[in-house]
Design an enzyme around this catalytic site. Structure first.
Site, PDB file in Angstrom:
ATOM      1  N   ASP A 229       0.796  -1.230   0.000  1.00 21.97           N
ATOM      2  CA  ASP A 229       0.000   0.000   0.000  1.00 21.97           C
ATOM      3  C   ASP A 229       0.826   1.277   0.000  1.00 21.97           C
ATOM      4  OD1 ASP A 229       1.034  -0.325   2.513  1.00 21.97           O
ATOM      5  OD2 ASP A 229      -0.855  -0.293   3.590  1.00 21.97           O
ATOM      6  N   HIS A 230       2.046   1.220   0.550  1.00 19.67           N
ATOM      7  CA  HIS A 230       2.811   2.462   0.721  1.00 19.67           C
ATOM      8  C   HIS A 230       3.564   2.902  -0.527  1.00 19.67           C
ATOM      9  CE1 HIS A 230       1.899   1.963   4.924  1.00 19.67           C
ATOM     10  NE2 HIS A 230       2.592   3.037   5.243  1.00 19.67           N
TER      11      HIS A 230
ATOM     12  N   ASP B   7       3.622  -1.013  11.547  1.00 21.15           N
ATOM     13  CA  ASP B   7       3.141   0.296  11.132  1.00 21.15           C
ATOM     14  C   ASP B   7       2.504   0.930  12.352  1.00 21.15           C
ATOM     15  OD1 ASP B   7       2.328   1.839   8.383  1.00 21.15           O
ATOM     16  OD2 ASP B   7       0.969   2.238  10.040  1.00 21.15           O
TER      17      ASP B   7
ATOM     18  N   ARG C 130      -1.576  12.390  10.230  1.00 22.21           N
ATOM     19  CA  ARG C 130      -0.328  13.117  10.518  1.00 22.21           C
ATOM     20  C   ARG C 130      -0.218  14.340   9.646  1.00 22.21           C
ATOM     21  NH1 ARG C 130       3.331   7.972  11.350  1.00 22.21           N
ATOM     22  NH2 ARG C 130       2.536   7.724  13.449  1.00 22.21           N
TER      23      ARG C 130
ATOM     24  N   SER D 134       6.406   7.369  13.190  1.00 12.83           N
ATOM     25  CA  SER D 134       6.293   6.077  12.525  1.00 12.83           C
ATOM     26  C   SER D 134       7.004   4.944  13.264  1.00 12.83           C
ATOM     27  CB  SER D 134       6.900   6.230  11.140  1.00 12.83           C
ATOM     28  OG  SER D 134       7.275   4.996  10.627  1.00 12.83           O
TER      29      SER D 134
ATOM     30  N   ARG E  74       8.879   2.952  11.540  1.00 12.43           N
ATOM     31  CA  ARG E  74       9.956   2.534  10.630  1.00 12.43           C
ATOM     32  C   ARG E  74      11.275   2.372  11.374  1.00 12.43           C
ATOM     33  NH1 ARG E  74       9.310   8.398   7.876  1.00 12.43           N
ATOM     34  NH2 ARG E  74       7.183   7.640   7.925  1.00 12.43           N
TER      35      ARG E  74
HETATM   36  C1  MIC Z   1       3.233   6.474   8.428  1.00 18.22           C
HETATM   37  O1  MIC Z   1       2.029   6.699   8.513  1.00 18.22           O
HETATM   38  O2  MIC Z   1       4.101   7.290   8.780  1.00 18.22           O
HETATM   39  C2  MIC Z   1       3.662   5.160   7.885  1.00 18.22           C
HETATM   40  C3  MIC Z   1       4.292   5.387   6.606  1.00 18.22           C
HETATM   41  O3  MIC Z   1       2.548   4.330   7.706  1.00 18.22           O
HETATM   42  C4  MIC Z   1       4.623   4.551   8.886  1.00 18.22           C
HETATM   43  C5  MIC Z   1       5.266   3.336   8.451  1.00 18.22           C
HETATM   44  C6  MIC Z   1       6.449   3.545   7.594  1.00 18.22           C
HETATM   45  O4  MIC Z   1       7.225   4.452   7.830  1.00 18.22           O
HETATM   46  O5  MIC Z   1       6.644   2.718   6.723  1.00 18.22           O
HETATM   47  C7  MIC Z   1       4.040   4.275  10.233  1.00 18.22           C
HETATM   48  O6  MIC Z   1       3.173   4.993  10.635  1.00 18.22           O
HETATM   49  O7  MIC Z   1       4.524   3.403  10.940  1.00 18.22           O
HETATM   50 FE1  SF4 Z   2      -0.719   4.608   5.005  1.00 16.71          FE
HETATM   51 FE2  SF4 Z   2       0.364   5.340   7.339  1.00 16.71          FE
HETATM   52 FE3  SF4 Z   2      -1.104   7.040   5.890  1.00 16.71          FE
HETATM   53 FE4  SF4 Z   2      -2.244   5.038   7.052  1.00 16.71          FE
HETATM   54  S1  SF4 Z   2      -1.192   6.724   8.074  1.00 16.71           S
HETATM   55  S2  SF4 Z   2      -2.636   5.705   4.973  1.00 16.71           S
HETATM   56  S3  SF4 Z   2      -0.738   3.419   6.887  1.00 16.71           S
HETATM   57  S4  SF4 Z   2       0.835   6.154   5.337  1.00 16.71           S
END
Ligand code: MIC
Ligand code: SF4
Length: 759
Positions: free
Chosen positions: A97-98, A162, A450, A645, A647
């Site tokens: 999805d990312h 995630d 976010r 995140s 990550r």
């Molecule tokens: C996000 O919302 O910041 C992400 C991208 O979903 C991350 C995961 C990532 O960095 O791959 C998260 O929230 O953990």
């Molecule tokens: Fe994707 Fe993270 Fe955004 Fe949710 S918050 S849509 S998991 S990037």
């Protein structure tokens, strides 16, 4: 097809007894959080439920599931491949999805992404096939929505790579975001460790009405608790107000609990969850949960007298809850709608709204889309067009297929909306935004979760606000951030003054959900012969080399790499957007290390002094120079370092490039664990004011490592450029096992050694 009903039946068969045992051992009524956590204690753990201290003790748990998204799964699975196991020990899934960039619209964007990321998707698909992992193809949907529709179940414990994994709390599951190394442990059959969380009770009374929606509950909670207030805590929602919310509304609230640093959030089982399970093809599950309903929620004594059982209690009256808009630049700056226009004017934020974006894992349910579509439909009939650009991201193919079938997408189309692929897209900076002038201060509003600087489009001049999808839709129609749909009118294309009525929506499609191709791929029954290819010259994927063990001595003479000032989220430490493509290649992605962090001495980003030459250079470059010279280094940070995140790249990059110590005023939970897992020293100033003592050209020693023990402080000797020295006390939260990770050079080194010992 994808859910093991028999396993669930066994789980529930023991559930009542397990809850009773725990209640007896604690000798008091239990919150739902305790019921779930304490019935999932790791079997070898000798933790006694009654004695566990919240916010203090580290406890081993046995999760029921693991979920991974494509950007984090790469590193999680590269690590798992080193663990030496033939298949995963608990049911696990990967969701693509990312990595799908939003540009022109769903069909072309998806085709382009599949093409561009072929190597990575092939890798994930073949690793999944080999190790018994369910694989959800690109276009199937966003991880959390797919989990909610298929796998989440009341009373379960899940971890996911995630930070928005808590979304499944909307179905009464404790679901926690972790780094890939944690996922790797659980898939390898090991226990999963968590500091016993504090429990915050959120009492919801009354019922939402009009423009207010579930999103406004969490926007309000974020304002109350701030981005740090949920740290090491689980939020447990209860009360008649909780039961009035749909399951997907509950998920929205749990999802965005990540933004207050909460370990997770949860709602007790109720008829709205049963309704969702039935509505998404899980009648059998609902029948089982109905039979033990009272055990899948907190005990009535707890909710009748919450202050006696929760560490903190928050009260919210939904009857009075106003829609909120949060931002810019941080999700906890909460403005009630009635005060927002004034705030925009007073702060000089650009009132013109450039883009409104709805969807994402936070808000892409049938209910969200139908309520927003009702506004779009009204607007079209009242001869209004969206004055801003307007995009819609469905959360899953099932939702998309169903809303298209029901004609809801046409309403967006009629006012100029563009439907994007079922993926993260702009939410994670995968957005080829076309802008006339990137220097211009501009505003966007999203229904995502976010809104840190640069997150959506990489542009520091973008002011991003967060609100419910219905408010975003209304503001996109007005093209104006100061528009209040509850009180203001608009002029339509024929010059008449019109107002928008309250949104109307349905939690469920009257004709039921439908999908032609859900995008699921089951793993091979026997994966032994499946080959996983990683090309040695690939710039997207790189097999991992083990990190070196601790050398057995104190660490001395380390230069300061950067003293980061203010907010330093994982987006500052390891930016997403264009860098997502290197999530499977540690050396390449390390070139983004800390490039978004603000240097406390100069106020600039990605410019630090190289102590070897005196010249300023990019952070990764200077660090590579230290590495080449055989010098470890220190990164200093402020409060809540690493928020955001899950990550683990934000922890692996400094490890890979030779940073030894991250020393901060305080850490965000997932990031702190990620650092420990990778064998780094994650330390805090015993005296927060000591942050100010660190000077740009300091050399630092960390002392006391031979006596590194839980609960015992370490010391740091600072040597300033003029030769004067100071000693500071450094705190840490390592337990015995985590100290062993540090000594071994990372947790994976221990797992690998254990696996080798068994074979
Ligand atoms: C996000 O919302 O910041 C992400 C991208 O979903 C991350 C995961 C990532 O960095 O791959 C998260 O929230 O953990
Ligand atoms: Fe994707 Fe993270 Fe955004 Fe949710 S918050 S849509 S998991 S990037």
């Amino acid at each position: 097809m994808t859910f093991d009903l028999e396993m669930l039946r066994q789980h529930y068969a023991q559930w009542t007894q397990r809850c009773d045992d725990v209640r007896q051992s604690c000798n008091r009524p239990l919150t739902l959080t305790e019921k779930i956590l304490l019935t999932h204690l790791w079997s070898d753990s000798n933790a006694s439920p009654a004695q566990l201290r919240r916010g203090v003790d580290y406890v081993d748990f046995a999760p029921d599931r693991v979920a991974m998204q494509d950007a984090t799964a790469q590193m999680a699975l590269l690590q798992f491949m080193q663990a030496g196991r033939p298949s995963v020990a608990v049911p696990s899934t990967v969701h693509c999805d990312h990595l799908i960039q939003a540009k022109a619209g769903a069909a072309t964007d998806l085709r382009e992404a599949v093409d561009k990321n072929k190597e990575v998707f092939d890798f994930l698909s073949s690793v999944s096939d080999k190790y018994g992992i369910g694989f959800w193809k690109p276009g199937a949907g966003i991880i959390h929505q797919v989990i909610l529709e298929n796998y989440a179940f009341p009373g379960g414990l899940m971890i996911g790579t995630d930070s928005h994994t808590p979304n499944a709390g909307g179905l009464g599951m404790i679901a926690i975001g972790v780094g890939g190394a944690d996922a790797c442990d659980v898939m390898a059959g090991l226990a999963w460790e968590l500091k016993m969380p504090r429990i915050i009770g959120v009492h919801l009374r009354g019922k939402l009405s009009g423009w207010a929606s579930a999103k406004d509950v969490i926007l309000k909670v974020a304002g109350i608790l701030t981005v740090k207030g949920g740290t090491d805590a689980i939020l447990e929602y209860f009360g008649d107000g909780a039961q009035s919310l749909s399951a997907t509304g509950k998920s929205t609230i749990c999802n965005m609990g990540a933004e207050i640093g909460a370990t997770t959030s949860i709602f007790g089982y109720d008829h709205r969850m049963a309704e969702y399970l039935r509505g998404t093809g899980r009648k059998d599950v609902a029948t089982m949960t109905d039979a033990i309903a009272s055990h899948l929620t907190g005990d009535p004594e707890v909710y009748a007298n919450p202050t006696a059982y929760f560490d903190q209690v928050i009260e919210i009256n939904l009857d009075e809850l106003e829609p909120h808009i949060n931002g810019p630049f941080t999700p906890d700056l909460a403005w009630p709608l009635s005060q927002f226009a004034q705030a925009v004017r007073e702060h000089g934020w650009p009132a013109q709204l450039d883009v409104g974006l709805i969807g994402s894992c936070t808000n892409s349910s049938y209910e969200d889309i139908s309520r927003s579509a009702s506004i779009a439909a009204q607007a079209a009939s009242k001869k209004l067009k969206a004055q801003s650009e307007f995009t819609i991201t469905p959360g899953s193919e099932m939702v998309r297929y169903t809303v298209e079938r029901d004609g809801l997408l046409e309403h967006f189309d009629a006012i100029g909306g563009v439907v994007l692929a079922n993926a993260c897209g702009p939410c994670i900076g995968q957005w080829a935004r076309h802008s006339d002038d990137p220097q211009r201060k501009n505003s966007i509003i999203t229904s995502f979760n976010r809104n840190f600087a640069k997150r959506n489009d990489g542009n520091p001049n973008t002011h991003a606000f967060v609100a419910s999808p219905e408010i975003v839709t209304a503001l996109a129609i007005a093209g104006d951030l100061t528009f209040n749909p509850m009180t203001d009118s608009l002029i339509n294309t024929e010059g008449f003054e019109v107002t928008l009525d309250e949104p109307q929506g349905l939690a469920f499609p009257p004709k039921g959900f439908e999908v032609a191709d859900s995008g699921y791929q089951a793993p091979a029954i026997d994966g032994a012969s499946v080959k996983v290819h990683v090309h040695p010259d690939s710039d997207r994927l790189q097999l991992l080399d083990p990190f070196a063990a601790w050398e057995g001595t104190d660490l001395t003479g380390m230069p300061l790499l950067i003293k980061a000032q203010g907010k330093c989220t994982t987006d500052h430490i390891s930016m997403a957007g264009p860098w997502l493509k290197y999530r499977g290649h540690l050396d390449n992605i390390s070139n983004n290390m800390l490039i978004g962090a603000v240097n406390a001495y100069t106020g600039q980003t990605n410019s630090v002094r190289n102590q070897l030459t005196g010249a300023y250079g990019a952070v990764p470059e200077v660090q590579r120079a230290y590495k080449a010279a055989g010098l470890g280094s220190v990164v200093v940070g402020d409060e809540n370092y690493g928020e955001g995140s899950s990550r683990e790249h934000a922890a692996m990059e400094p490890r890979h490039l030779g940073v030894r110590v991250i020393l901060v005023r305080s850490f965000a939970r997932i990031h702190e664990t990620n650092l420990k897992k990778q064998g780094m020293l994650a330390l805090t100033f015993a005296n927060k004011a000591d942050y100010d003592l660190i000077q740009e050209n300091d050399r630092m020693d960390v002392l006391g490592l031979n006596e590194f023990r839980p609960g015992q402080a370490l010391r740091m000797r600072l040597t300033h450029e003029d030769g004067s020295a100071k000693e500071l006390q450094l705190n840490h939260s390592y337990n015995e096992a985590q100290i062993a990770w540090f000594r071994a050079g990372g947790a994976l080194n221990i797992i690998r050694a254990q696996a080798a010992g068994h074979s």
